[in-house]
Design an enzyme around this catalytic site. Structure first.
Site, short mmCIF file in Angstrom:
data_model
loop_
_atom_site.label_atom_id
_atom_site.label_comp_id
_atom_site.label_asym_id
_atom_site.label_seq_id
_atom_site.Cartn_x
_atom_site.Cartn_y
_atom_site.Cartn_z
N CYS A 426 6.06 -5.09 0.19
CA CYS A 426 5.59 -4.95 1.34
C CYS A 426 4.04 -4.33 1.29
CB CYS A 426 6.29 -3.66 2.31
SG CYS A 426 7.70 -4.18 2.65
N ASN A 427 3.46 -5.10 0.15
CA ASN A 427 1.91 -4.72 -0.16
C ASN A 427 1.29 -6.16 -0.80
OD1 ASN A 427 -0.53 -3.77 -1.16
ND2 ASN A 427 0.30 -1.69 -1.72
#
Length: 886
Positions: A426-427
């Protein structure tokens, strides 16, 4: 063969030697004496026995005493809704307020400076700020507010820009290197009289690489000494502390960010779904509320636009009844954490010590040709916990420097019972920067079918993500060494002769386990070279020559050659074993698997339905929560043997030590109660097969289980693959299979893998895997007598008798192929050898689906049927399997 260490001239550092002698001494453990950390693990985390858990950045683990303390609290007290006025409600309200004070004290601040607003997590806290911040829209008279965020930010931070875009507020991503450069340049010219509100968001710790960004940025940005962008105005700072505070203290009296979102499960594992937004009281009055929910209003009218919010900031923003029992659980989390570790500073030192040692050890690993075994993605050199958290992000390389896909590494790790995380975490911003993925590549990868969270780890040879390990307060040196042994065993084939780092004697004073005690734990965790029982003689079996008779035989594999003839090529072996192998291709074996993940049922002729072989994967075993069980969680599923009698319309289920039991093939529509379950993220309607078979299964597995069957009137459609166009008007319907109606494998492909697995090792010994064993592990429906290994991967369509199939693509293998289907025991070598031989993805077997099927008359698949393949167009050398390239 000499050890890989000797050949490469490398040695892993000793535990104590991994640290800079001139640096301040860091602590391992919590200072309660030798062996205390091991005792803590055994007492508080007994469920981790045999497991190496390295995903603490995803979610750390709760301790047993934390849960017991909370449970006792609930058993001894009555907690009512805090919005009521009775005695139990007053107890809840007062307890919740005490927890707010405890949270503020944990972050070294008080209610005079900060307010705690409970949310469902840090994501909800970020959303709250995005929606309530006093943004000024861009217009004729104003340049408008600026929303700036570090590109090394979680998805939930980047997602705030959609809120600002909707109100015409500019969003600007800021690269870490640009902010570091701005910090070096010093303050730029600004207008002190401009009060236009701007917001800058950055993480205290990257959840991708673990790098820790300076907390000094908070005051520098707020004071105007550091500008994310050259825009005059008043800057507010949101510090995303969710990752940072899981293993480090945060002093908000020294670093007074305006907004601090956190998630409590990151700190002590329980409860999940509860977080908070810590708001500085000077910024709180600026937040603008639109929606109001229960408990947030001092007064309002239902018939007119009249609403007066609560004066308290927390009450104003906590819509509805908060999760008050979970809030009460936080008190026990903080108490237990303090009691077990002595505080966050100790956790910070302990977890960094493990991370620093692992970093040094991984960095030192080399292949015999000198090539690095891993590529680590980091902005620090793990010099101190001030600049680096206990997270290591990396990709594994082969000896030519090519990246091995993270999905493959994850599957291998699971065989060693090592739990880690893979992907982009999630980055996306950090993932792009460290892996060199351009914006155009992200778009191209999406068009190729890659989405966040899937297993498409390599596209055109380039990685789409990486591997992350992270440490928590209960992590140990044993965990680290088990992980390093896994990397060494799977990449350097050391068989234990690589000098894995041992604890230096002086670490025992801080609670480090002794070398002798490590020897007791690591082999038990790894179980590296346990061999499976062998069955050199292949048993025959009577199989069905008539579709209406019961097959009274155990599952068997296709005909095989004598394993002693190791000098033959796979195609020569196939020719010597299978009559007519150099002539037409034929079906040699047919299998169906009536119960998902259970043993195969072999037939010679079998009816075809619209979902594949009739009754193939029509049933599955679920746990007490209705979750499907597979051999990944319960290897003993392979010992359950189903037999179908079409004439009597029953399935007979057998297992060693159990009396056979019968299950009807079809449901009783009048008495059937439909349940919903999931298979590979798909919803399926199913019905329970009854308490009798449930009790039978529960007795066999020693835990509550149920047998369910897919409902006959429920249709589950296959997902269309990107780049794989289905024929017009065709929709593949599926049973409880994972991806496709049929799986086909080629005997010659099995024979090539068999030959590789049975080659001599450096000690002249052989690890014998029978062809029967290998065949059963791949759980195919159709086995053919191909002339060349992996030739099936070049086919586009095939015909078998009168039936026509489209070849959908290869089956990406998981760790289930390491399970001996006759014993339920694991052996990692099968997956590892297949991984090496295929060079990229661990593929074996091809998925098929019907291109057309006329069920107006009975259709059958039969052993001995001729197979006519159609080659793909433009088959080029780079598409050939590894065996043909060489």
């Amino acid at each position: 063969m000499a050890s890989a260490a000797a050949e490469s001239g490398q040695e892993l550092p000793a535990f104590a030697g991994s640290r800079d002698p001139s640096a301040p001494r860091l602590a391992y453990g919590y200072g309660y004496g030798p062996g205390s950390l091991r005792e803590l693990r055994a007492r508080e985390f007994g469920r981790l026995a045999g497991t190496v858990y390295l995903d603490h950045a995803g979610a750390t683990l709760f301790s047993q005493s934390q849960l017991e303390s909370f449970t006792n609290d609930l058993m001894e007290n009555t907690y009512g809704n805090p919005h009521s006025q009775n005695i139990s409600s007053k107890l809840t309200y007062d307890t919740v307020e005490q927890v707010r004070y405890r949270i503020l004290a944990h972050f070294h601040t008080t209610a005079e400076d900060y307010t705690v607003i409970f949310t469902s997590g840090s994501t909800a806290a970020l959303k709250l700020v995005a929606e309530a911040f006093p943004w000024v829209s861009q217009g004729p008279e104003s340049s408008g507010s600026q929303f700036c965020y570090l590109t090394d930010s979680h998805t939930s931070v980047v997602g705030m820009r959609n809120v600002t875009m909707a109100i015409n507020v500019t969003s600007t991503p800021v690269r870490p290197e640009d902010l570091w450069s701005a910090e070096e340049r010093g303050a730029s010219v600004s207008d002190p009289d401009c009060q236009l509100p701007h917001l800058f968001c950055y993480p205290a710790q990257s959840n991708f690489s673990g790098v820790r960004y300076p907390l000094s940025w908070i005051e520098e940005v707020k004071s105007g000494r550091l500008h994310p962008v050259s825009t005059p105005g008043k800057w507010f700072v949101l510090l995303d502390a969710a990752s940072y505070v899981s293993t480090s203290p945060l002093d908000l009296s020294a670093h007074q960010a305006d907004f601090v979102p956190i998630s409590f499960y990151k700190i002590f594992g329980f409860p999940t779904g509860l977080g908070a937004l810590l708001v500085h009281n000077r910024a709180a009055p600026l937040l603008r509320k639109t929606y109001f929910g229960g408990g947030t209003a001092s007064a309002y009218l239902a018939g007119e636009d009249f609403y007066v919010p609560r004066p308290s900031v927390a009450q104003r923003f906590e819509d509805g009844t908060i999760s008050f029992l979970d809030v009460i659980a936080l008190k026990h989390g903080f108490d237990t954490l303090e009691r077990l570790t002595g505080g966050m500073e100790n956790i910070k030192q302990h977890t960094f010590t493990l991370a620093q040692y692992t970093y040094v050890a991984l960095s030192s690993l080399r292949y015999p040709n000198g090539a690095a075994v891993v590529r680590i993605y980091s902005d620090s050199e793990f010099s101190s916990p001030e600049v680096q958290g206990p997270i290591i992000n990396f990709n594994v390389l082969d000896d030519k420097g090519n990246i091995i896909g993270y999905s493959q590494v994850d599957k291998m790790a699971s065989l060693y019972n090592i739990h880690l995380r893979t992907g982009c975490f999630c980055n996306t911003g950090a993932c792009q920067r460290h892996l060199g993925i351009s914006n155009e590549m992200v778009r191209k990868n999406f068009q190729a079918g890659h989405v966040c969270g899937d297993n498409m780890d390599l596209i055109d040879g380039q990685p789409t993500g990486s591997v992350r390990i992270s440490f928590g307060y209960m992590s140990t040196l044993d965990d680290v060494q088990a992980f390093l042994r896994f990397i060494i065993d799977t990449r350097l084939h050391s068989s234990g002769d690589w000098p894995v780092p041992q604890a230096h004697a002086d670490t025992e004073e801080a609670g480090a386990p002794s070398a002798e005690s490590q020897a007791d734990v690591i082999p038990a965790v790894m179980g590296r070279h346990s061999l499976l029982p062998q069955e050199d003689a292949l048993t025959g079996s009577g199989v069905s020559n008539n579709s209406s008779t019961t097959v009274n035989a155990v599952p068997v594999a296709p005909p095989v050659c004598d394993v002693a003839r190791t000098q033959q090529t796979p195609s020569e072996k196939a020719a010597g074993v299978l009559e007519g192998a150099l002539g037409p291709l034929v079906v040699t074996n047919l299998y169906l698997y009536p119960i998902k993940s259970c043993a195969a049922f072999e037939v010679t002729r079998w009816p075809v339905g619209n979902q594949g072989l009739l009754y193939d994967r029509s049933w599955m075993v679920v746990n007490h929560n209705g979750v499907c069980l597979s051999q990944k969680q319960e290897p003993r599923l392979c010992l359950i043997q189903p037999f179908i009698d079409l004439q009597q319309r029953i399935m007979v289920i057998k297992a060693k030590g159990m009396e056979p039991i019968e299950v009807p093939l079809e449901e009783n529509s009048e008495r059937t109660q439909i349940h919903q379950s999931r298979v590979c993220a798909d919803r399926v309607n199913a019905y329970d097969c009854g308490e009798k078979i449930s009790s039978w299964l529960s007795t066999f597995f020693g835990r509550p289980c149920h047998l369910i069957k897919q409902s006959s009137n429920f249709q589950r459609n296959a997902k269309k693959k990107h780049g794989n166009d289905q024929l017009p008007g065709t929709v593949a319907t599926l049973s409880l299979v994972n991806e496709a109606q049929y799986l086909l494998i080629n005997t010659s492909s099995i024979l090539e893998l068999h030959q590789q697995l049975n080659t001599c090792d450096e000690n002249g010994k052989q690890e014998l895997f029978s062809v029967k064993d290998l065949s059963l592990r791949f759980r195919a429906n159709i086995i053919i007598n191909g002339e060349r290994a992996f030739e099936e991967e070049k086919w586009d369509e095939i015909s078998i008798g009168s039936l026509h199939f489209q070849v959908l693509g290869p089956c990406h293998r998981c760790q289930m192929i390491c399970i001996d289907q006759q014993t339920g025991q694991r052996n990692q070598n099968v997956f590892q050898k297949l991984s090496e031989s295929r060079e990229t993805k661990v593929n074996f077997g091809m998925y098929l689906m019907h291109t057309s099927l006329d069920l107006s008359s009975p259709c059958f698949l039969s052993v001995g049927s001729q197979v006519l393949p159609v080659l793909k167009e433009n088959v080029e050398g780079h598409d050939l399997p590894a065996s043909e390239k060489h």
